[in-house]
Write a protein that holds these residues in place. Structure first.
Motif, PDB file in Angstrom:
ATOM      1  N   LYS A  10      -1.593   7.996 -40.650  1.00 17.82           N
ATOM      2  CA  LYS A  10      -0.767   6.889 -40.166  1.00 17.82           C
ATOM      3  C   LYS A  10      -0.768   6.773 -38.646  1.00 17.82           C
ATOM      4  CE  LYS A  10       2.416   6.844 -44.102  1.00 17.82           C
ATOM      5  NZ  LYS A  10       3.833   6.942 -44.542  1.00 17.82           N
ATOM      6  N   THR A  12       1.263   8.192 -36.434  1.00 19.37           N
ATOM      7  CA  THR A  12       2.628   7.926 -35.963  1.00 19.37           C
ATOM      8  C   THR A  12       2.803   8.242 -34.481  1.00 19.37           C
ATOM      9  OG1 THR A  12       3.274  10.125 -36.758  1.00 19.37           O
ATOM     10  CG2 THR A  12       3.658   8.271 -38.228  1.00 19.37           C
ATOM     11  N   ARG A  15       1.979   5.316 -31.995  1.00 19.52           N
ATOM     12  CA  ARG A  15       2.769   4.092 -31.923  1.00 19.52           C
ATOM     13  C   ARG A  15       3.182   3.828 -30.478  1.00 19.52           C
ATOM     14  NH1 ARG A  15       6.472   5.275 -37.326  1.00 19.52           N
ATOM     15  NH2 ARG A  15       4.848   4.726 -38.828  1.00 19.52           N
ATOM     16  N   GLU A  19       1.334   0.417 -35.091  1.00 21.09           N
ATOM     17  CA  GLU A  19       2.390  -0.202 -35.898  1.00 21.09           C
ATOM     18  C   GLU A  19       1.833  -1.207 -36.892  1.00 21.09           C
ATOM     19  OE1 GLU A  19       5.219  -1.780 -33.173  1.00 21.09           O
ATOM     20  OE2 GLU A  19       6.292   0.124 -32.937  1.00 21.09           O
TER      21      GLU A  19
END
Length: 251
Positions: A10, A12, A15, A19
């Motif tokens: 992902k 993360t 970000r 996103e």
């Protein structure tokens, strides 16, 4: 040699860049990270790109389709992000023999060809690049312990108290023996199935393992500032190449 690219995470820590897109499609110097990975694997002679996708996978599939520069792409879906060893097991049925593995969030300008050559010459079950990093950064990686001969004797994933500052980078070659090792891996304290533990199992079972020192540079694009640094270095390389061309042309 087939090439596996792990690109399911992902991102993360990246970000806000991730996103609305997977980490592999974050652009560096005008091209997605995965494009940089694919280019290097194709240059190394990859016969097939096996890409493990997960988070926003449709964007990656739509972007690259079923081939890159004439090299076919096979996509494998990691439904839950449970670590690199878990991701690697998703491709087992598609791998025929020895293969390359690159983490799809790493940018390399380094001696990747040395890893492929050494693994083939030594018939090693694993070969990978290692580099010395600042001690305060070692806990971000798989850390290697070595004996007096410089041979890797142990690999520990993201230790709180690193035994050394010699770490694995994100490029490897493996024999199919790595899949059995991955099946034996137990979840780490982080709840993930770590590729470093699978490699350590190969080491402890007496398999041939090659660790090759990094020549050049690589950046693990984990944070926005890593992306900026990778872009700066790539652009500096382009400027150097242009200067060399101009100098040669004027002679």
């Amino acid at each position: 040699m087939q090439a596996v690219v792990l690109a399911a995470g992902k991102g993360t820590r990246l970000r806000p860049l991730t996103e609305d897109k997977p980490k592999g499609l974050v652009e560096i110097d005008g091209e997605p990270i995965l494009t940089h990975c694919f280019e290097q694997l194709v240059d190394l002679g990859a016969t097939e790109l096996i890409v493990v996708v997960g988070y926003l996978k449709e964007q990656i599939i739509d972007h690259y389709g079923d081939a890159y520069e004439g090299v076919p792409i096979t996509y494998c879906h990691q439904r839950e992000q449970k670590g690199l060893a878990h991701a690697l097991l998703t491709v087992e049925e598609h791998v025929d023999d020895d293969f390359m593995l690159i983490l799809g969030d790493n940018i390399f300008q380094a001696n990747l060809e040395d890893v492929v050559r050494r693994q083939q010459e030594d018939r090693a079950d694993a070969a990978f690049l290692v580099e010395d990093v600042p001690w305060e950064e070692a806990s971000r990686y798989g850390v290697c312990e070595t004996n007096k001969f410089g041979e890797v004797t142990d690999v520990v994933e993201k230790p709180a108290d690193p035994p050394s500052n010699l770490v694995m980078t994100g490029f490897y070659t493996f024999s199919p023996a790595i899949f059995h090792a991955c099946q034996l891996v137990q979840p780490s304290n982080r709840g993930e199935y770590e590729i470093s533990e699978a490699i350590d199992l190969l080491i402890q079972s007496g398999r041939t393992i090659d660790a090759i020192g990094l020549e050049g540079w690589r950046i693990d694009v984990g944070y926005p500032e890593d992306r900026d640094e990778a872009e700066r270095r790539l652009q500096e390389g382009e400027d150097t190449d242009e200067d060399a061309t101009l100098e040669y042309a004027s002679d």
